[in-house]
Design an enzyme around this catalytic site. Structure first.
Site, PDB file in Angstrom:
ATOM      1  N   ARG A   1      40.143  -9.025  25.994  1.00 21.61           N
ATOM      2  CA  ARG A   1      40.955  -9.518  24.786  1.00 21.61           C
ATOM      3  C   ARG A   1      40.645 -10.810  24.115  1.00 21.61           C
ATOM      4  O   ARG A   1      40.601 -11.493  23.212  1.00 21.61           O
ATOM      5  CB  ARG A   1      42.483  -9.127  24.942  1.00 21.61           C
TER       6      ARG A   1
ATOM      7  N   HIS B   1      40.805  -5.632  37.535  1.00 17.15           N
ATOM      8  CA  HIS B   1      41.828  -5.966  36.524  1.00 17.15           C
ATOM      9  C   HIS B   1      43.177  -6.135  37.036  1.00 17.15           C
ATOM     10  O   HIS B   1      43.470  -5.115  37.787  1.00 17.15           O
ATOM     11  CB  HIS B   1      42.091  -4.891  35.027  1.00 17.15           C
TER      12      HIS B   1
ATOM     13  N   CYS C   1      40.492   2.871  33.083  1.00 14.18           N
ATOM     14  CA  CYS C   1      41.162   2.785  31.627  1.00 14.18           C
ATOM     15  C   CYS C   1      42.684   3.866  31.832  1.00 14.18           C
ATOM     16  O   CYS C   1      42.755   4.624  32.554  1.00 14.18           O
ATOM     17  CB  CYS C   1      40.214   3.847  31.265  1.00 14.18           C
TER      18      CYS C   1
ATOM     19  N   PRO D   1      33.407  -4.239  28.772  1.00 12.97           N
ATOM     20  CA  PRO D   1      33.103  -3.196  27.755  1.00 12.97           C
ATOM     21  C   PRO D   1      34.344  -2.856  27.047  1.00 12.97           C
ATOM     22  O   PRO D   1      35.674  -2.699  27.680  1.00 12.97           O
ATOM     23  CB  PRO D   1      33.003  -2.069  28.843  1.00 12.97           C
TER      24      PRO D   1
ATOM     25  N   THR E   1      36.080  -0.716  23.992  1.00 13.14           N
ATOM     26  CA  THR E   1      36.082   0.291  22.894  1.00 13.14           C
ATOM     27  C   THR E   1      36.207   0.197  21.596  1.00 13.14           C
ATOM     28  O   THR E   1      37.285  -0.603  21.162  1.00 13.14           O
ATOM     29  CB  THR E   1      37.478   1.634  23.330  1.00 13.14           C
TER      30      THR E   1
END
Length: 674
Positions: free
Chosen positions: A540, A474, A403, A316, A318
């Protein structure tokens, strides 16, 4: 040519200068929370070390590097509309119930007289790798168009009409000539291809559209979420009971201070074990089969199992992870997609913008929604609402526990939940109940602060105690952001801890995905083999090269040509027009998101230019030229060039439109952007 360490190994014949290009600061760009003090200066050096007026090269000073680092914090994007707007009901051939009180014009003739000239969307056959890159054939009907309706290009082709057999924007479409004809009386009539419309309605109709009436119910607190209400009521009762017992146990002299002191620690969820009878819980009277009591242990049969082993997962993302971009990634082989992070509080407030994030295209075979929030009182009812408005079109809901940006973290959401295990447990259990058979997944970071990783303690509980159906880790802490390489050794340690707990308690294994720095097929499969994850979530890497999913599926490094990349850009524009609309506002919204996509894709260094394979995400490329002029153009970090590329497919930019890139290193004076 000697290159500094960490520089991409570009072949000597393609290097223009060994001065490295500016590395975009993803941390600062993602971490921006202020919209003040925005300023860009076209006299700052460009990516190739030149100044904004393209004068002589010069080396970067320390102050210049500092000025170019970070985010453009004042980004504002307004919709560009027609100067004279036609009522949308009249535009599609309907009658407006507001009549003379309607704020828009009802005169098609007046609107067409003021409307900008039609655009022409190029076919794939018109693309090339030499200027002008997009070659459109001459318009043979130009004279006829000018004589009657100057704004209509009768040879235009509307990508929305060609795909679906009908254009929902009717007369307001910027490609009107592709689906309008003149009647014998000289009037204009919209064309509908009924056969194609019937054929494509299932394949092209977006899912999870929330009506205005439903949003109104949510805003006015009239949308029911009984499971969440009962669950939260029980949590409050449990908390009150625990407080009372604590007061009873406390010495008499401490009762006053104990009653007045704020509670700093939330009790661990008592919702994990014990039967309803033992816990004295009221039974929820509801026709939803997924729950008997608010805190009953989860029954495995009640939840769909996620079979994700061997599947590719697009993270996902942003802003950039919008529906058109996800469709591009699906075309390249992404199996699992997830909408942009939405805020639980905004979902509960009925925000139209927030609910637009849950839209799904039928091509997305496995689709989830990511939600962020700080406490069960927000996340559980929001999850129940999402489950109802997306009924049948939602494969999982992901809780964001990773986040890092201040705007999210300081509210207790995102990675702040990593240090609030009790609260996280209540959230997962409550959302599991509220969502019925829709699984709950969790995305985490390794920890909040460097040197204080705690994911290896948290993840076994996320699965075995709280019932999450999948996890993504992550490999960085919140504090690290993107400044260090992801720690895949620690990801392996966490995977081993979860698998050991599953074996100990005889639980079915849940999918575990890792994340961080994956940029090639070789990267992907080495990380899977080393860490034991079921797959790698791509973030990315997909933004820079969406075709990475093809590379992963085919286990090869793809030396994609510049023309193939231009075809991908054309496809993005087509998908954008289908999603955002083919009217003036939709065209320029598509243009904005296309430029957002190009703000990442220019960072791709073609592997045919490299001495050593595969390319690495964090290598800093020197200033280089491509193998043809188009490849050189696609490598430009000048945001004005991205706008020029958008004009190949979406026509000239209107005067009122401007684009401010997220990264300061790509920013130029907006007046020069059209």
């Amino acid at each position: 040519m000697s290159l500094p360490p960490g520089t991409a190994p570009v072949k000597a014949e393609y290097i223009l200068t060994n001065v490295g290009r500016t590395v975009p600061d993803d941390d600062a760009a993602e971490g921006s929370t202020s919209h003040l003090n925005s300023r860009t200066d076209n006299q700052e050096p460009t990516e190739d070390g030149q100044n904004g007026s393209r004068g002589a090269r010069k080396k970067w000073s320390k102050e210049e590097r500092k000025n170019k680092r970070g985010a453009n914090k004042g980004r504002r994007f307004q919709k560009v509309r027609d100067e004279l707007e036609l009522c949308w009901r009249v535009a599609v051939g309907k009658t407006c119930e507001f009549g003379a009180e309607c704020r828009n014009t009802h005169s098609v003739e007046e609107y067409l007289a003021a409307k900008p000239k039609d655009l022409r969307f190029p076919p794939v056959s018109a693309l090339g790798n030499e200027p002008p890159y997009v070659a459109l054939s001459a318009n043979e009907d130009e004279a006829m168009a000018a004589a009657s309706y100057p704004s209509i290009d009768w040879s235009a082709n509307c990508p929305v009409f060609e795909k679906t057999g009908e254009c929902k924007h009717g007369m307001r479409c910027r490609f009107l000539g592709g689906h309008v004809r003149k009647t014998d009386e000289g009037n204009l009539e919209l064309v509908v291809n009924e056969d194609k419309k019937a054929q494509m309605i299932v394949a092209e109709t977006e899912l999870n559209f929330v009506s205005g009436e439903t949003l109104k119910q949510i805003r006015s607190k009239k949308f029911p979420h009984p499971i969440a209400d009962t669950y939260l009521k029980h949590l409050q009762e449990t908390k009150d009971d625990d407080n009372k017992k604590a007061e009873d146990r406390a010495p008499a002299k401490d009762l006053t201070s104990a009653a007045s002191a704020p509670s700093t620690d939330e009790p661990e969820p008592s919702v994990i074990s014990g039967s309803p009878a033992e816990q004295g819980e009221p039974k929820i009277q509801d026709n939803l089969s997924q729950v008997d009591t608010p805190d009953a242990p989860l029954r495995p049969a009640e939840k769909k199992r996620l079979h994700w082993n061997g599947k590719t997962y697009l993270a996902p993302l942003t802003t950039a992870g919008n529906l058109p971009f996800r469709r591009i990634c699906v075309d390249y082989g992404a199996d699992i997609t997830c909408g942009e992070m939405g805020l639980a509080n905004s979902f509960l407030q009925g925000s139209k913008e927030e609910y637009s994030l849950i839209r799904r295209h039928p091509s997305e075979k496995t689709f989830g929604v990511q939600i962020a929030g700080s406490k069960p009182q927000l996340l559980v009812p929001a999850a129940e609402i999402l489950g109802k408005v997306c009924e049948g079109n939602l494969d999982f809901v992901d809780i964001n526990c990773g986040c890092p940006i201040d705007l999210v973290y300081k509210t207790g959401s995102g990675s702040a939940l990593l240090d609030a295990a009790g609260k996280l447990g209540k959230i997962i259990v409550g959302m599991n109940k509220a969502l019925g058979d829709v699984p709950v997944t969790v995305k985490l970071r390794t920890g909040v602060k460097d040197g204080k990783n705690n994911a290896h303690k948290l993840m076994p509980r996320v699965n075995s105690e709280w019932g999450a159906a999948a996890m993504t880790l992550h490999g960085r802490t919140r504090q690290q952001r993107y400044t260090k390489l992801a720690d895949w050794d620690y990801i392996k340690l966490c995977v081993d801890a979860v698998r050991a707990r599953e074996a100990e308690e005889d639980l079915s294994p849940v999918p575990i995905f890792g994340g961080g720095d994956c940029y090639s097929s070789q990267d992907y499969w080495e990380k899977v083999e080393h860490s034991g994850v079921d797959g790698v979530m791509i973030g990315r890497g997909a933004l820079i090269k969406p075709w990475i999913f093809t590379e992963i599926k085919e286990r090869r490094e793809w030396d994609i040509s510049s023309r193939e990349r231009l075809e991908e850009i054309r496809k993005f524009a087509e998908y954008g027009l289908n999603h955002f609309g083919s009217d003036t506002a939709g065209v320029n919204t598509t243009r904005r998101y296309l430029c957002e996509a190009l703000s990442f894709q220019y960072r791709y260094v073609p592997i045919g230019l490299l001495e050593v394979l595969p390319g690495r995400l964090n290598d800093r490329p020197p200033v280089f030229r491509g193998r043809d002029e188009l490849e050189t153009l696609l490598a430009s970090g000048d945001s004005r060039d991205w706008v020029k590329i958008s004009e190949m497919f979406l026509g000239p930019t209107p005067e009122a439109w401007s684009f401010t890139p997220k990264h300061k290193s790509n920013a130029y004076d907006t007046e020069s952007q059209g």
